[in-house]
Scaffold this motif. Sequence first.
Motif, PDB file in Angstrom:
ATOM      1  N   PRO A  39     -14.444   0.938  13.740  1.00 34.03           N
ATOM      2  CA  PRO A  39     -13.934   1.582  14.550  1.00 34.03           C
ATOM      3  C   PRO A  39     -13.301   0.613  15.861  1.00 34.03           C
ATOM      4  CG  PRO A  39     -16.068   2.536  14.262  1.00 34.03           C
ATOM      5  CD  PRO A  39     -15.950   1.536  13.419  1.00 34.03           C
ATOM      6  N   GLY A  40     -11.996   0.859  16.313  1.00 35.47           N
ATOM      7  CA  GLY A  40     -11.448  -0.046  17.235  1.00 35.47           C
ATOM      8  C   GLY A  40     -10.601  -0.991  16.530  1.00 35.47           C
ATOM      9  N   THR A  41     -10.259  -0.820  15.338  1.00 36.27           N
ATOM     10  CA  THR A  41      -9.426  -1.852  14.566  1.00 36.27           C
ATOM     11  C   THR A  41      -8.033  -1.491  14.733  1.00 36.27           C
ATOM     12  OG1 THR A  41     -10.014  -0.901  12.489  1.00 36.27           O
ATOM     13  CG2 THR A  41     -11.144  -3.047  13.213  1.00 36.27           C
ATOM     14  N   LEU A 136      -5.576  11.193   5.586  1.00 32.77           N
ATOM     15  CA  LEU A 136      -6.993  12.005   5.728  1.00 32.77           C
ATOM     16  C   LEU A 136      -7.896  11.085   6.520  1.00 32.77           C
ATOM     17  CD1 LEU A 136      -8.714  14.361   4.872  1.00 32.77           C
ATOM     18  CD2 LEU A 136      -9.168  13.011   2.841  1.00 32.77           C
ATOM     19  N   ASP A 137      -8.206  11.469   7.709  1.00 30.61           N
ATOM     20  CA  ASP A 137      -9.097  10.683   8.555  1.00 30.61           C
ATOM     21  C   ASP A 137     -10.462  11.722   8.790  1.00 30.61           C
ATOM     22  OD1 ASP A 137     -10.529   9.180  10.512  1.00 30.61           O
ATOM     23  OD2 ASP A 137      -8.765   9.694  11.982  1.00 30.61           O
ATOM     24  N   SER A 138     -11.682  11.270   8.496  1.00 29.24           N
ATOM     25  CA  SER A 138     -11.907   9.988   7.733  1.00 29.24           C
ATOM     26  C   SER A 138     -12.761  10.239   6.481  1.00 29.24           C
ATOM     27  CB  SER A 138     -12.569   9.130   8.530  1.00 29.24           C
ATOM     28  OG  SER A 138     -13.899   9.046   8.724  1.00 29.24           O
ATOM     29  N   LEU A 139     -12.961   9.407   5.668  1.00 26.34           N
ATOM     30  CA  LEU A 139     -13.526   9.448   4.192  1.00 26.34           C
ATOM     31  C   LEU A 139     -15.011   9.356   4.640  1.00 26.34           C
ATOM     32  CD1 LEU A 139     -11.824   7.036   1.805  1.00 26.34           C
ATOM     33  CD2 LEU A 139     -11.800   9.506   1.951  1.00 26.34           C
ATOM     34  N   SER A 140     -15.635   8.746   5.552  1.00 22.34           N
ATOM     35  CA  SER A 140     -16.947   8.982   6.070  1.00 22.34           C
ATOM     36  C   SER A 140     -17.494  10.524   5.955  1.00 22.34           C
ATOM     37  CB  SER A 140     -17.138   8.334   7.107  1.00 22.34           C
ATOM     38  OG  SER A 140     -16.857   7.004   7.319  1.00 22.34           O
ATOM     39  N   ARG A 176     -16.115   3.112   7.771  1.00 21.72           N
ATOM     40  CA  ARG A 176     -17.353   2.393   7.207  1.00 21.72           C
ATOM     41  C   ARG A 176     -18.557   3.040   8.132  1.00 21.72           C
ATOM     42  NH1 ARG A 176     -15.168  -3.983   7.000  1.00 21.72           N
ATOM     43  NH2 ARG A 176     -13.772  -3.601   5.000  1.00 21.72           N
ATOM     44  N   THR A 177     -18.531   4.194   8.796  1.00 19.99           N
ATOM     45  CA  THR A 177     -19.851   4.589   9.533  1.00 19.99           C
ATOM     46  C   THR A 177     -20.718   5.377   8.579  1.00 19.99           C
ATOM     47  OG1 THR A 177     -18.530   6.309  10.292  1.00 19.99           O
ATOM     48  CG2 THR A 177     -18.638   4.428  11.431  1.00 19.99           C
ATOM     49  N   ALA A 178     -20.350   5.600   7.075  1.00 22.26           N
ATOM     50  CA  ALA A 178     -21.163   6.491   6.231  1.00 22.26           C
ATOM     51  C   ALA A 178     -22.578   5.812   6.097  1.00 22.26           C
ATOM     52  CB  ALA A 178     -20.580   6.571   5.061  1.00 22.26           C
ATOM     53  N   LEU A 179     -23.403   6.275   5.576  1.00 26.13           N
ATOM     54  CA  LEU A 179     -24.493   5.876   5.183  1.00 26.13           C
ATOM     55  C   LEU A 179     -24.684   4.749   4.078  1.00 26.13           C
ATOM     56  CD1 LEU A 179     -26.754   9.390   4.812  1.00 26.13           C
ATOM     57  CD2 LEU A 179     -26.434   8.053   6.919  1.00 26.13           C
ATOM     58  N   GLY A 191      -3.777   0.776  -3.430  1.00 29.34           N
ATOM     59  CA  GLY A 191      -3.994  -0.203  -2.573  1.00 29.34           C
ATOM     60  C   GLY A 191      -4.969  -0.001  -1.647  1.00 29.34           C
ATOM     61  N   VAL A 192      -5.620  -1.476  -1.106  1.00 30.20           N
ATOM     62  CA  VAL A 192      -6.433  -1.350  -0.176  1.00 30.20           C
ATOM     63  C   VAL A 192      -6.110  -2.250   0.903  1.00 30.20           C
ATOM     64  CG1 VAL A 192      -9.036  -1.797   0.451  1.00 30.20           C
ATOM     65  CG2 VAL A 192      -8.296  -0.690  -1.735  1.00 30.20           C
ATOM     66  N   ILE A 193      -6.200  -1.772   2.163  1.00 30.94           N
ATOM     67  CA  ILE A 193      -5.812  -2.602   3.280  1.00 30.94           C
ATOM     68  C   ILE A 193      -6.944  -2.595   4.510  1.00 30.94           C
ATOM     69  CG2 ILE A 193      -4.028  -2.775   5.554  1.00 30.94           C
ATOM     70  CD1 ILE A 193      -2.012  -1.207   3.850  1.00 30.94           C
ATOM     71  N   THR A 194      -7.746  -3.845   4.704  1.00 31.13           N
ATOM     72  CA  THR A 194      -8.548  -4.057   5.467  1.00 31.13           C
ATOM     73  C   THR A 194      -8.096  -4.503   7.024  1.00 31.13           C
ATOM     74  OG1 THR A 194     -10.014  -4.389   3.578  1.00 31.13           O
ATOM     75  CG2 THR A 194     -10.766  -5.289   5.816  1.00 31.13           C
ATOM     76  N   LEU A 195      -8.682  -3.755   7.800  1.00 27.64           N
ATOM     77  CA  LEU A 195      -8.323  -4.397   9.198  1.00 27.64           C
ATOM     78  C   LEU A 195      -9.857  -4.818   9.937  1.00 27.64           C
ATOM     79  CD1 LEU A 195      -6.416  -1.254  10.578  1.00 27.64           C
ATOM     80  CD2 LEU A 195      -5.436  -3.362   9.761  1.00 27.64           C
ATOM     81  N   GLU A 196      -9.511  -6.084  10.380  1.00 23.59           N
ATOM     82  CA  GLU A 196     -10.950  -6.562  10.926  1.00 23.59           C
ATOM     83  C   GLU A 196     -10.741  -6.902  12.446  1.00 23.59           C
ATOM     84  OE1 GLU A 196     -10.888 -10.356   8.562  1.00 23.59           O
ATOM     85  OE2 GLU A 196     -11.484  -9.324   6.834  1.00 23.59           O
ATOM     86  N   LEU A 197     -11.844  -6.904  13.095  1.00 26.02           N
ATOM     87  CA  LEU A 197     -11.914  -7.199  14.746  1.00 26.02           C
ATOM     88  C   LEU A 197     -12.827  -8.170  14.698  1.00 26.02           C
ATOM     89  CD1 LEU A 197     -11.308  -6.095  17.492  1.00 26.02           C
ATOM     90  CD2 LEU A 197     -13.218  -4.608  17.260  1.00 26.02           C
ATOM     91  N   ILE A 198     -12.717  -9.300  15.298  1.00 27.32           N
ATOM     92  CA  ILE A 198     -13.407 -10.423  15.608  1.00 27.32           C
ATOM     93  C   ILE A 198     -13.550 -10.883  16.945  1.00 27.32           C
ATOM     94  CG2 ILE A 198     -13.496 -13.035  14.788  1.00 27.32           C
ATOM     95  CD1 ILE A 198     -11.618 -12.518  12.423  1.00 27.32           C
TER      96      ILE A 198
END
Length: 500
Positions: A39-41, A136-140, A176-179, A191-198
Amino acid sequence: MEKQNSDTSRFLSTGVPGLDTILGGGLTSDRLFLIEGEPGTGKTTLALQFLYEGVRRGESVIYITLAETRVELKAVAQSHGWSMDGIHVEDIIPNENILHPDHQFTIFHPSEIEMGMTTQRILDTIEKYKPTRVVLDSLSELQLLAESPLRYRRQVLALKQYLSGKGCTTLFLDDRTALSGDLQVRSVAHGVITLELINQDYGSERRRVRIVKYRGIAFRGGSHDYKIVTGGLVVFPRLIAAHTRVHTERKQLSSGIAQLDTLTGGGLDEGTSTLLSGPPGTGKSSLCAQYVYAATQRGQKAAMFLFEEAANNLLLRSTGLGIDLQGAIDSGLLIIKQIDPAEMAPGEFMQSVTDAEAGGARVIVIDSLNGYLKAMPDERFLATHMHELLTYLGQRGVVTILVGVQPGVIGSNMTTTVDASYIADSVIMLRYFEARGKVRQAISVFKKRVGLHERTIRLFTMSAKGIQVGDVLTNFHGILTGIPTFDDSDCHVLFDDENG
């Protein structure tokens, strides 16, 4: 069921130009893509940009939300100055009636009922609007409803086949908040796109995007900086100098000072980088201003990026030396950018510099290299970033001038914070030394990869008359130590002027 599109050469724009560049053109049409990130990315923002691009092209688009309400989505859009016109929103969210005791399931587990209802509403929405772009929001939420990994994977596979058969290019968002953090959808998605918050120890957080997977496409790998601004995501593709090799005719850039050009073997060569190194106050920034001014006088464009000194101070000091940078700015030949390092990622800085080159800048100054390296202490491989940038600029025939500040003032043990041989093609050294009761300055060229140069040490002065490079200090020994010995009989010849 209809067959999905087999044409892998047709791409849909994501609505984010930098991301399209990384993806090699955009998203393959009629395929399923996974956008994952905490969340937040910026997943929702990216999804809306993807849909807005479809609206702009006259396509039917839909946002299916299992978590956020229509009102919340509208608020996100308004924060970016967007309208929801043209975007169909289907919010499949349990209403408050589910809290009533009469609606609590006893014989069947709630997930068994809700999963079927959710799936049916998704299918009904697709049939109703016949969209070409779907989010589709979200898979969790689906994962929690499915309960078991097998049921979850089968559900996603079925949705993938159905949506592809309907000619939909689909983004599945996963927060990524699922169990469990399984990788079921990664293996299913095209395809897979990953967003990261650092998070940083100081300054604003850094955001990076990475393409984990993209079947059949030569995408640009690695991590790429991005930021969220009013108007959406802005992505800064990682610079790869090898992709931009060009061959240009090389000329020399004159400083406008005859003796300085003699010292450097005729001037600074196009397509090379030069490090001006020396203690604070020796005139490094002023010398940069002189080279920039000489270029603008010939009608060439230039750009200066300042990490430490305020632009106004540079202009005032240059004017005192007879260097009119303000006139070059007014004529559109010079841009000066004050960098706020705590708020800027390396990728964003790289983009600013390459944009200046694309705008026609033939001379680029980075003042200072120390400021750049210290500005982002949590970043790794900044020296490699800089080397890649200098290689890119060199291949395009740009003269790049770097300022390197040495700790200390006088002495032989002064060192630079970077490996000059790795960073720069040429090194011009400015030094203090003491003579006849005054602190004076000397200039010399320590290294030049292209062409010959003088190996002498010359007197260097700055005054209202401008920058002056004087005679060779032939009768001096130990200039580099800061406390030289010399033949006193010749001193009055070298220093017999009103400026010392």
